[in-house]
Design an enzyme around this catalytic site. Structure first.
Site, PDB file in Angstrom:
ATOM      1  N   TRP A  31       0.864  -1.198   0.000  1.00  0.00           N
ATOM      2  CA  TRP A  31       0.000   0.000   0.000  1.00  0.00           C
ATOM      3  C   TRP A  31       0.884   1.225   0.000  1.00  0.00           C
ATOM      4  O   TRP A  31       1.883   1.234   0.728  1.00  0.00           O
ATOM      5  CB  TRP A  31      -0.866  -0.026   1.261  1.00  0.00           C
ATOM      6  N   THR A  98       1.411  -4.876   2.707  1.00  0.00           N
ATOM      7  CA  THR A  98       0.032  -5.323   2.466  1.00  0.00           C
ATOM      8  C   THR A  98       0.009  -6.476   1.471  1.00  0.00           C
ATOM      9  O   THR A  98      -0.819  -7.389   1.575  1.00  0.00           O
ATOM     10  CB  THR A  98      -0.822  -4.157   1.941  1.00  0.00           C
ATOM     11  N   ALA A 124       8.593  -7.888   4.983  1.00  0.00           N
ATOM     12  CA  ALA A 124       8.059  -6.762   5.765  1.00  0.00           C
ATOM     13  C   ALA A 124       6.534  -6.745   5.721  1.00  0.00           C
ATOM     14  O   ALA A 124       5.919  -5.716   5.479  1.00  0.00           O
ATOM     15  CB  ALA A 124       8.636  -5.443   5.254  1.00  0.00           C
ATOM     16  N   HIS A 258      11.604  -0.489   6.007  1.00  0.00           N
ATOM     17  CA  HIS A 258      10.427  -1.111   5.404  1.00  0.00           C
ATOM     18  C   HIS A 258      10.602  -1.246   3.891  1.00  0.00           C
ATOM     19  O   HIS A 258      10.134  -2.210   3.287  1.00  0.00           O
ATOM     20  CB  HIS A 258       9.185  -0.268   5.718  1.00  0.00           C
TER      21      HIS A 258
END
Length: 278
Positions: A31, A98, A124, A258
């Site tokens: 996302w 996501t 992640a 991330h």
């Protein structure tokens, strides 16, 4: 452009590169991005002889900006529709953030029952759940996700700019090598998508309990995360995933962010290739 139309009428964009008889690797983006976030991986694995596939999640990138279905159930069924359209078998599914939740849902609910999946990689990734719940009391409070919704509603462009420039790639850390073009590309991908899909998608990635999906992923699964991930705390993500998965390998990268798939692509790609070929 290559697209398919799902059973509920949503047009999904996808990329499909490489020999059609080669082992396929399908990538699932985070996302609020698009399949373009996998550029480094798609080119690398294409050059290694694999068939590489990636799609834009509904409401993201070049897929239709529909006003419904922005939840993990639809994300998984859309991925399944692409897989079935391309008839991908013996596939490796790799998901980031996501997209890792999407991989868990797809593999558990479609891929394994249909016998189409060989291995999976979670990078992640958000499962089992990001939110602080009775089952997982060490998660993040709802106020964090309400803050994301409020910031996006107030000024999505400015909010995306701030995330890309700071926490996503760790560019806010002292001594970090800041790469403006990487942040620009993150912002570009985000702004291609639907405001509504991004807004509703926050609930999908934060409140969906995927414990059962992880437990059902019986294929070998590689779990990767950086211990300086400022968006998805690794102790509540990768470490729990490794405990819940039936057949997991876990690697935590010291100091990685991330967005390590982009800024540390050489190391991540090599580790994923070793797992796939192992």
């Amino acid at each position: 452009m290559s697209t398919i139309t799902t059973q509920d009428g949503t047009e999904i964009f996808y990329k499909d590169w490489g020999p059609k008889d080669a082992q396929p690797i399908m990538f699932h983006h985070g996302w609020p991005l698009s399949s373009d976030d996998w550029d480094s991986q798609m080119l690398f694995f294409y050059n290694q002889g694999f068939r590489v596939v990636a799609h834009d999640r509904r409401g993201h990138g070049r897929s239709a900006q529909v006003d419904f279905g922005h939840d993990m159930d639809h994300y998984a069924s859309d991925a399944a529709a692409v897989v079935e359209h391309l008839d991908l078998r013996n596939a490796i599914h790799i998901g980031h953030s996501t997209g890792g939740g999407e991989v868990a849902a797809y593999v558990a609910r479609y891929g394994i029952p249909q016998g189409r999946v060989a291995k999976a990689i979670l990078v992640a990734s958000v499962p089992p759940i990001m939110l602080d719940t009775e089952r997982y009391p060490d998660g993040l409070p709802m106020s964090v996700f309400d803050g994301l919704r409020a910031a996006q509603a107030a000024n999505r462009s400015a909010f995306f700019r701030e995330v890309a420039d700071s926490s996503f790639y760790g560019f806010n850390r002292p001594g970090a090598k800041v790469i403006p073009a990487v942040a620009d590309n993150w912002w570009r991908q985000g702004m291609m998508g639907s405001m509504l899909a991004h807004y509703q998608g926050i609930k999908a990635f934060s409140e969906t309990d995927q414990t059962d999906d992880l437990k059902a992923m019986s294929v070998p699964t590689l779990v990767l995360q950086g211990d300086d991930d400022q968006l998805v705390p690794y102790k509540h993500a990768a470490e729990l995933q490794a405990q819940l998965l039936p057949d997991a390998q876990l690697k935590i990268y010291p100091g990685y962010s991330h967005g390590m798939l982009t800024v540390d692509a050489d190391e991540l790609n090599a580790d994923m290739l070793a797992f796939i070929r192992g």
